[in-house]
Each structure stands twice: as structure tokens, then as C-alpha cells.
Scaffold this motif. Structure first.
Motif, mmCIF file in Angstrom:
data_model
loop_
_atom_site.group_PDB
_atom_site.id
_atom_site.type_symbol
_atom_site.label_atom_id
_atom_site.label_comp_id
_atom_site.label_asym_id
_atom_site.label_seq_id
_atom_site.Cartn_x
_atom_site.Cartn_y
_atom_site.Cartn_z
ATOM 1 N N ASN A 238 0.822 -1.207 0.000
ATOM 2 C CA ASN A 238 0.000 0.000 0.000
ATOM 3 C C ASN A 238 0.854 1.253 0.000
ATOM 4 O O ASN A 238 1.700 1.438 0.863
ATOM 5 N N ARG A 239 0.622 2.082 -0.971
ATOM 6 C CA ARG A 239 1.187 3.422 -1.037
ATOM 7 C C ARG A 239 0.028 4.353 -1.373
ATOM 8 O O ARG A 239 -0.941 3.916 -1.973
ATOM 9 N N PRO A 240 0.097 5.625 -1.026
ATOM 10 C CA PRO A 240 -1.013 6.525 -1.370
ATOM 11 C C PRO A 240 -1.370 6.446 -2.856
ATOM 12 O O PRO A 240 -0.512 6.627 -3.714
ATOM 13 N N GLY A 241 -2.628 6.087 -3.138
ATOM 14 C CA GLY A 241 -3.109 5.986 -4.509
ATOM 15 C C GLY A 241 -2.697 4.709 -5.222
ATOM 16 O O GLY A 241 -2.970 4.540 -6.393
ATOM 17 N N ASN A 242 -2.000 3.806 -4.537
ATOM 18 C CA ASN A 242 -1.511 2.593 -5.182
ATOM 19 C C ASN A 242 -1.661 1.409 -4.223
ATOM 20 O O ASN A 242 -1.038 1.386 -3.170
ATOM 21 N N VAL A 243 -2.497 0.465 -4.576
ATOM 22 C CA VAL A 243 -2.636 -0.767 -3.805
ATOM 23 C C VAL A 243 -2.331 -1.919 -4.748
ATOM 24 O O VAL A 243 -2.978 -2.076 -5.777
ATOM 25 N N TRP A 244 -1.338 -2.710 -4.408
ATOM 26 C CA TRP A 244 -0.905 -3.805 -5.258
ATOM 27 C C TRP A 244 -0.984 -5.087 -4.449
ATOM 28 O O TRP A 244 -0.291 -5.244 -3.449
ATOM 29 N N VAL A 245 -1.858 -5.999 -4.829
ATOM 30 C CA VAL A 245 -2.003 -7.279 -4.148
ATOM 31 C C VAL A 245 -1.272 -8.328 -4.972
ATOM 32 O O VAL A 245 -1.476 -8.437 -6.174
ATOM 33 N N ALA A 246 -0.391 -9.084 -4.300
ATOM 34 C CA ALA A 246 0.378 -10.114 -4.982
ATOM 35 C C ALA A 246 0.479 -11.332 -4.082
ATOM 36 O O ALA A 246 0.143 -11.276 -2.901
ATOM 37 N N GLY A 247 0.955 -12.433 -4.649
ATOM 38 C CA GLY A 247 1.046 -13.670 -3.890
ATOM 39 C C GLY A 247 2.466 -14.158 -3.759
ATOM 40 O O GLY A 247 3.247 -14.112 -4.718
ATOM 41 N N GLY A 248 2.804 -14.628 -2.562
ATOM 42 C CA GLY A 248 4.132 -15.150 -2.305
ATOM 43 C C GLY A 248 4.092 -16.625 -1.962
ATOM 44 O O GLY A 248 3.029 -17.219 -1.775
ATOM 45 N N LEU A 249 5.262 -17.210 -1.858
ATOM 46 C CA LEU A 249 5.418 -18.618 -1.556
ATOM 47 C C LEU A 249 6.578 -18.793 -0.592
ATOM 48 O O LEU A 249 7.642 -18.183 -0.765
ATOM 49 N N ALA A 250 6.356 -19.611 0.430
ATOM 50 C CA ALA A 250 7.421 -20.030 1.337
ATOM 51 C C ALA A 250 7.377 -21.549 1.408
ATOM 52 O O ALA A 250 6.301 -22.154 1.366
ATOM 53 N N LYS A 251 8.535 -22.179 1.506
ATOM 54 C CA LYS A 251 8.627 -23.635 1.434
ATOM 55 C C LYS A 251 9.328 -24.183 2.672
ATOM 56 O O LYS A 251 10.259 -23.566 3.190
ATOM 57 N N ALA A 252 8.876 -25.366 3.141
ATOM 58 C CA ALA A 252 9.504 -26.033 4.287
ATOM 59 C C ALA A 252 9.380 -27.544 4.133
ATOM 60 O O ALA A 252 8.519 -28.041 3.395
ATOM 61 N N ASP A 253 10.218 -28.255 4.851
ATOM 62 C CA ASP A 253 10.137 -29.710 4.900
ATOM 63 C C ASP A 253 9.470 -30.194 6.179
ATOM 64 O O ASP A 253 9.250 -31.382 6.357
ATOM 65 N N LEU B 268 12.016 -15.594 -5.935
ATOM 66 C CA LEU B 268 11.345 -14.815 -6.989
ATOM 67 C C LEU B 268 10.032 -14.197 -6.516
ATOM 68 O O LEU B 268 9.247 -13.732 -7.337
ATOM 69 N N ASN B 269 9.772 -14.189 -5.202
ATOM 70 C CA ASN B 269 8.535 -13.581 -4.688
ATOM 71 C C ASN B 269 8.437 -12.134 -5.118
ATOM 72 O O ASN B 269 9.454 -11.439 -5.164
ATOM 73 N N PRO B 270 7.226 -11.676 -5.412
ATOM 74 C CA PRO B 270 5.971 -12.407 -5.414
ATOM 75 C C PRO B 270 5.867 -13.310 -6.636
ATOM 76 O O PRO B 270 6.181 -12.906 -7.744
ATOM 77 N N VAL B 271 5.405 -14.546 -6.428
ATOM 78 C CA VAL B 271 5.282 -15.511 -7.528
ATOM 79 C C VAL B 271 3.980 -15.345 -8.295
ATOM 80 O O VAL B 271 3.855 -15.837 -9.408
ATOM 81 N N LEU B 272 2.992 -14.673 -7.692
ATOM 82 C CA LEU B 272 1.749 -14.307 -8.372
ATOM 83 C C LEU B 272 1.654 -12.789 -8.342
ATOM 84 O O LEU B 272 1.790 -12.187 -7.282
ATOM 85 N N ASN B 273 1.426 -12.172 -9.487
ATOM 86 C CA ASN B 273 1.482 -10.709 -9.530
ATOM 87 C C ASN B 273 0.131 -10.026 -9.557
ATOM 88 O O ASN B 273 0.045 -8.847 -9.835
ATOM 89 N N SER B 274 -0.940 -10.767 -9.284
ATOM 90 C CA SER B 274 -2.248 -10.154 -9.302
ATOM 91 C C SER B 274 -3.198 -10.989 -8.460
ATOM 92 O O SER B 274 -2.977 -12.176 -8.264
ATOM 93 N N GLY B 275 -4.213 -10.352 -7.984
ATOM 94 C CA GLY B 275 -5.309 -11.110 -7.424
ATOM 95 C C GLY B 275 -5.451 -11.096 -5.931
ATOM 96 O O GLY B 275 -4.563 -11.520 -5.212
ATOM 97 N N HIS B 276 -6.569 -10.592 -5.478
ATOM 98 C CA HIS B 276 -6.915 -10.683 -4.067
ATOM 99 C C HIS B 276 -7.556 -12.033 -3.803
ATOM 100 O O HIS B 276 -7.310 -12.663 -2.794
ATOM 101 N N GLU B 277 -8.377 -12.498 -4.741
ATOM 102 C CA GLU B 277 -9.034 -13.798 -4.628
ATOM 103 C C GLU B 277 -8.234 -14.811 -5.437
ATOM 104 O O GLU B 277 -8.066 -14.658 -6.640
ATOM 105 N N VAL B 278 -7.721 -15.840 -4.758
ATOM 106 C CA VAL B 278 -6.868 -16.834 -5.400
ATOM 107 C C VAL B 278 -7.303 -18.222 -4.968
ATOM 108 O O VAL B 278 -7.634 -18.445 -3.807
#
Length: 163
Positions: free
Chosen positions: A104-119, A130-140
Motif C-alpha cells: 500500500n502506497r497513497p493511490g496505489n494498492v498492489w495485491v500479490a502472492g508469495g510462496l514459502a517452502k519447508a520440509d 522470486l517472490n511475489p510468484v503471483l502478480n495479481s489477485g486478491h481472490e486466489v
């Protein structure tokens, strides 16, 4: 059955609020990942990393780990203020924990998706380089597909005012 994730005392992760949980069954145990709000609302955004509780049954009782498994990103990063909607998937015998964040920045809201991995379901989780691995979308919606993971997501313009 009972409260699965009681709000812990300050300063434990989630002292302000816990929400948006998702569950993973792994090696006969259940793991509940959730947003763990860490400060009063309105200071910097929704400062909420991901925390986890576990149980032997989906009916509980649930044991909180009282630790952050996916922290917010460093200052200036796309996920510095919030990690929302943790969503675990098992892929290639590893736990892929997808999440989203709103930069969130004034006048700019960018929703993206990240990934974290574990064993291990309690971590450590390593964020994908390479996060964010998804560059769009609030609903996923994510799901295993062929040899990988597929996603349905809404297409949203990167710069817009309001919601």
C-alpha cells in the motif's frame, strides 16, 4: 468443539487478533496456519505475520507454537506490512505455504502472492527468491495440477485508487 486459536497475551504473535486460518494434515497431525496480528490497527497497515498451532485431531485441542513461521518482509519490500491468507499445499514431499500481501502506497494498492517452502510443518519456511510468484489477485485458488501447482486468480490493475 472449542476455541481453536485463542488470542494469546501480548507480546505473543496474534495478541491483537488471529484470523483467516487454513489447515494442513501432515504425518498424522493437523496444523492450523493463521494471520497473527501484532500491533494495534492503523499504525502501519495490518502488521501480521503467519503463526501456527497443531493438534492430533481436527477437533483439537490445539497447541499454539507462539512463534512466527513466516515473518513480514523487510522495510520497502512488497510484503513488509502484512502476510494474509496463508494457504498450505503439499508438493514434491514439501510444504508450500502460499500467502498474499498488499503493498500500500497513497493511490496505489498492489495485491500479490508469495510462496514459502519447508520440509517440516513448523518450519523453517524459506521465502521463494522470486517472490511475489503471483502478480495479481486478491481472490486466489491454488491446487495441484499435473507436475506443479496451478492458480485461478482475478486480474487486477496494479495501480488503482480505492478498492
Amino acid at each position: 468443539q472449542e476455541v481453536a486459536i485463542p488470542r494469546p497475551p501480548k507480546p505473543e504473535p496474534g495478541w491483537r487478533s488471529v484470523s483467516t486460518s487454513d489447515i494442513l494434515k501432515w504425518d498424522g497431525k493437523y496444523y492450523l496456519y493463521y494471520q497473527a496480528f501484532m500491533e494495534a490497527s492503523g499504525k502501519r497497515g495490518d502488521y501480521c505475520p503467519v503463526a501456527v498451532s497443531w493438534a492430533d485431531s481436527p477437533d483439537g485441542p490445539w497447541t499454539p507454537t507462539n512463534k512466527v513461521v513466516i515473518p513480514n518482509g523487510p522495510e520497502g519490500s512488497w510484503d513488509q506490512f502484512a502476510i494474509h491468507d496463508p494457504y498450505p499445499l503439499v508438493h514434491n514431499d514439501s510444504i508450500f505455504l502460499y500467502y498474499k500481501s498488499a503493498f500500500n502506497r497513497p493511490g496505489n494498492v498492489w495485491v500479490a502472492g508469495g510462496l514459502a517452502k519447508a520440509d517440516n510443518p513448523l518450519g523453517p519456511f524459506i521465502k521463494h527468491p522470486l517472490n511475489p510468484v503471483l502478480n495479481s489477485g486478491h481472490e486466489v485458488s491454488l491446487f495441484p495440477f499435473k507436475e506443479g501447482v496451478a492458480a485461478f486468480l482475478e486480474k487486477r490493475k496494479a495501480n488503482f485508487k480505492g478498492h
